[in-house]
Design a protein around this motif. Sequence first.
Motif, PDB file in Angstrom:
ATOM      1  N   GLU A 186       0.833  -1.210   0.000  1.00 29.05           N
ATOM      2  CA  GLU A 186       0.000   0.000   0.000  1.00 29.05           C
ATOM      3  C   GLU A 186       0.863   1.253   0.000  1.00 29.05           C
ATOM      4  N   ALA A 187       1.996   1.182   0.663  1.00 28.16           N
ATOM      5  CA  ALA A 187       2.914   2.330   0.705  1.00 28.16           C
ATOM      6  C   ALA A 187       3.891   2.309  -0.470  1.00 28.16           C
ATOM      7  N   GLY A 188       3.783   1.283  -1.303  1.00 27.58           N
ATOM      8  CA  GLY A 188       4.688   1.177  -2.449  1.00 27.58           C
ATOM      9  C   GLY A 188       6.090   0.768  -2.071  1.00 27.58           C
ATOM     10  N   VAL A 189       6.242   0.081  -0.931  1.00 31.37           N
ATOM     11  CA  VAL A 189       7.549  -0.375  -0.464  1.00 31.37           C
ATOM     12  C   VAL A 189       7.626  -1.887  -0.658  1.00 31.37           C
ATOM     13  N   SER A 214       8.053 -16.630  -7.869  1.00 32.04           N
ATOM     14  CA  SER A 214       7.211 -16.447  -6.682  1.00 32.04           C
ATOM     15  C   SER A 214       7.278 -15.032  -6.125  1.00 32.04           C
ATOM     16  N   LYS A 215       8.267 -14.258  -6.551  1.00 35.67           N
ATOM     17  CA  LYS A 215       8.482 -12.933  -5.951  1.00 35.67           C
ATOM     18  C   LYS A 215       7.579 -11.833  -6.516  1.00 35.67           C
ATOM     19  N   PRO A 216       7.409 -11.731  -7.862  1.00 33.95           N
ATOM     20  CA  PRO A 216       6.547 -10.662  -8.386  1.00 33.95           C
ATOM     21  C   PRO A 216       5.110 -10.798  -7.875  1.00 33.95           C
ATOM     22  N   GLY A 217       4.558  -9.692  -7.417  1.00 29.99           N
ATOM     23  CA  GLY A 217       3.194  -9.693  -6.908  1.00 29.99           C
ATOM     24  C   GLY A 217       3.096 -10.021  -5.443  1.00 29.99           C
ATOM     25  N   THR A 218       4.219 -10.397  -4.838  1.00 23.55           N
ATOM     26  CA  THR A 218       4.227 -10.661  -3.400  1.00 23.55           C
ATOM     27  C   THR A 218       5.212  -9.718  -2.698  1.00 23.55           C
ATOM     28  N   VAL A 219       6.508  -9.926  -2.957  1.00 25.68           N
ATOM     29  CA  VAL A 219       7.521  -9.094  -2.296  1.00 25.68           C
ATOM     30  C   VAL A 219       8.234  -8.162  -3.265  1.00 25.68           C
ATOM     31  N   MET A 220       7.843  -8.200  -4.525  1.00 29.44           N
ATOM     32  CA  MET A 220       8.376  -7.261  -5.515  1.00 29.44           C
ATOM     33  C   MET A 220       7.265  -6.911  -6.494  1.00 29.44           C
ATOM     34  N   PRO A 221       7.375  -5.770  -7.173  1.00 28.95           N
ATOM     35  CA  PRO A 221       6.303  -5.356  -8.088  1.00 28.95           C
ATOM     36  C   PRO A 221       6.197  -6.275  -9.294  1.00 28.95           C
ATOM     37  N   THR A 222       5.017  -6.289  -9.915  1.00 28.95           N
ATOM     38  CA  THR A 222       4.793  -7.064 -11.132  1.00 28.95           C
ATOM     39  C   THR A 222       5.150  -6.223 -12.349  1.00 28.95           C
ATOM     40  N   GLU A 224       2.790  -3.397 -12.748  1.00 27.04           N
ATOM     41  CA  GLU A 224       3.047  -2.271 -11.850  1.00 27.04           C
ATOM     42  C   GLU A 224       4.261  -1.462 -12.309  1.00 27.04           C
ATOM     43  N   ILE A 225       5.239  -2.151 -12.882  1.00 28.35           N
ATOM     44  CA  ILE A 225       6.410  -1.451 -13.412  1.00 28.35           C
ATOM     45  C   ILE A 225       6.024  -0.623 -14.628  1.00 28.35           C
ATOM     46  N   GLY A 226       5.117  -1.173 -15.439  1.00 27.73           N
ATOM     47  CA  GLY A 226       4.617  -0.428 -16.595  1.00 27.73           C
ATOM     48  C   GLY A 226       5.641  -0.193 -17.684  1.00 27.73           C
ATOM     49  N   GLY A 227       6.649  -1.052 -17.773  1.00 33.74           N
ATOM     50  CA  GLY A 227       7.651  -0.897 -18.826  1.00 33.74           C
ATOM     51  C   GLY A 227       8.607   0.257 -18.605  1.00 33.74           C
ATOM     52  N   THR A 228       8.609   0.834 -17.413  1.00 32.81           N
ATOM     53  CA  THR A 228       9.492   1.963 -17.129  1.00 32.81           C
ATOM     54  C   THR A 228      10.947   1.511 -17.072  1.00 32.81           C
ATOM     55  N   PRO A 229      11.841   2.088 -17.865  1.00 32.58           N
ATOM     56  CA  PRO A 229      13.253   1.705 -17.821  1.00 32.58           C
ATOM     57  C   PRO A 229      13.855   1.991 -16.452  1.00 32.58           C
ATOM     58  N   ASP A 230      14.717   1.099 -16.002  1.00 30.59           N
ATOM     59  CA  ASP A 230      15.441   1.281 -14.730  1.00 30.59           C
ATOM     60  C   ASP A 230      14.487   1.525 -13.564  1.00 30.59           C
ATOM     61  N   PHE A 231      13.320   0.892 -13.613  1.00 28.53           N
ATOM     62  CA  PHE A 231      12.349   1.051 -12.533  1.00 28.53           C
ATOM     63  C   PHE A 231      12.951   0.617 -11.203  1.00 28.53           C
ATOM     64  N   ASP A 232      13.730  -0.487 -11.224  1.00 29.75           N
ATOM     65  CA  ASP A 232      14.307  -0.989  -9.980  1.00 29.75           C
ATOM     66  C   ASP A 232      15.307  -0.004  -9.386  1.00 29.75           C
ATOM     67  N   THR A 233      16.064   0.664 -10.259  1.00 26.25           N
ATOM     68  CA  THR A 233      17.012   1.674  -9.766  1.00 26.25           C
ATOM     69  C   THR A 233      16.276   2.817  -9.076  1.00 26.25           C
ATOM     70  N   ALA A 234      15.225   3.316  -9.717  1.00 25.27           N
ATOM     71  CA  ALA A 234      14.450   4.407  -9.140  1.00 25.27           C
ATOM     72  C   ALA A 234      13.807   3.982  -7.828  1.00 25.27           C
ATOM     73  N   LEU A 235      13.338   2.734  -7.782  1.00 23.58           N
ATOM     74  CA  LEU A 235      12.698   2.222  -6.574  1.00 23.58           C
ATOM     75  C   LEU A 235      13.689   2.186  -5.417  1.00 23.58           C
ATOM     76  N   SER A 294      14.957   5.745  -4.250  1.00 23.33           N
ATOM     77  CA  SER A 294      13.914   6.546  -3.595  1.00 23.33           C
ATOM     78  C   SER A 294      13.509   5.976  -2.239  1.00 23.33           C
ATOM     79  N   GLY A 295      14.202   4.908  -1.806  1.00 25.98           N
ATOM     80  CA  GLY A 295      13.917   4.351  -0.488  1.00 25.98           C
ATOM     81  C   GLY A 295      12.695   3.459  -0.445  1.00 25.98           C
ATOM     82  N   LYS A 296      12.285   2.920  -1.586  1.00 28.62           N
ATOM     83  CA  LYS A 296      11.089   2.082  -1.652  1.00 28.62           C
ATOM     84  C   LYS A 296      11.414   0.603  -1.874  1.00 28.62           C
ATOM     85  N   LEU A 297      12.690   0.264  -1.833  1.00 33.22           N
ATOM     86  CA  LEU A 297      13.096  -1.122  -2.067  1.00 33.22           C
ATOM     87  C   LEU A 297      14.149  -1.508  -1.041  1.00 33.22           C
TER      88      LEU A 297
END
Length: 343
Positions: free
Chosen positions: A149-152, A198-206, A209-220, A223-226
């Motif tokens: 819910e908090a996007g973390v 098993s990780k996407p949709g549980t402990v990591m975004p699907t 949710e990423i929406g094809g955004t490049p380097d989404f994991d880096t931004a996450l 920004s303190g959300k990962l």
Amino acid sequence: TFSAAPDHLADLDAIVAAFEAEHPNITIEVQTAAYADYFTSLQTQIAGGSAPDTFELNYESFVTYARSGALLDLSEYVASDVIDPARYYPLALEGFTDEGVQYGLPATFSDVVLIYNKTLFDEAGLEYPTADWTWHDEIAAAEALTDAEAGVYGTFQPVSFHEFYKALAQAGGEFFDAEGNATFNSPEGVEAAQWLTSKPGTVMPTLAEIGGTPDFDTALFTSGKLAMWHNGIWQFNGLNESGVDYDIVVEPGHATRANAVFMNGAVASSGTDPPDEAAQWITFLTGSPVTVETRLASSWELPAVADDAAFASYLEITPPENREAVFEALDNIALPPVIERQA
């Protein structure tokens, strides 16, 4: 070269200048190409009889070129002391041999570690990851740290080939058997695939949710959300600039430990007109003190040399505090599986 542009052309120029100062009869002309276009261009040049005298290859592509007859056999230069094999990290040197013949010299290596956000662990009251962690420890911590819910999210590990062959090794399986038959369709292979998916949709975004955004994991992560991130040591500079409070540890194991390493090497064309000069250049480019110092100072990957003293300054750079994990990971390497038709 594909690794120099655009960020390290000045570093390569410095290495070239130092080499030409020592060898005034040799001139180096640099050609660069983006990685996405590099091998198409290189194959065209080789097929047309206009191959560069020397060029860069990654470990995954090396065997294709070695077995096609495109590369210069460096054995005589090893025998004549132009090339000192003891200068190189043994596994890296072996990675650029084929059927016992030295066709290339290892230039750089980088590996994958578990990067973690110390602040998120502190806020959750959890102990930091250790080198003794297993998959079970990671998933337990990831579940505790995830707040969708908090996007973390607790962890991020791509569902990809490079993560699968490594997870397969961690599960105790192998991609190919000794005869070269594919053996990843095994209980260990299934376990590795299930671990990743098993990780996407549980402990990591699907993906949705990423929406094809490049380097989404880096931004996450920045920004303190990962909380935890399976990624390479090439991320350190960007993380240090972001100001995120992080550290690293070797990746968790399962049935055994296994870590991914990526290697680039320098080779000479079998048709090069000045083979002696080509051998001198790639020896300097991969193992000279100037090259080692330049690479370490600019974080242009890590030189693949067996030289603890050279890495002393690298280990002193913080963050990450546990930079020694970069070298601990080399104790349990899972090399990418390759075949002759790889390219």
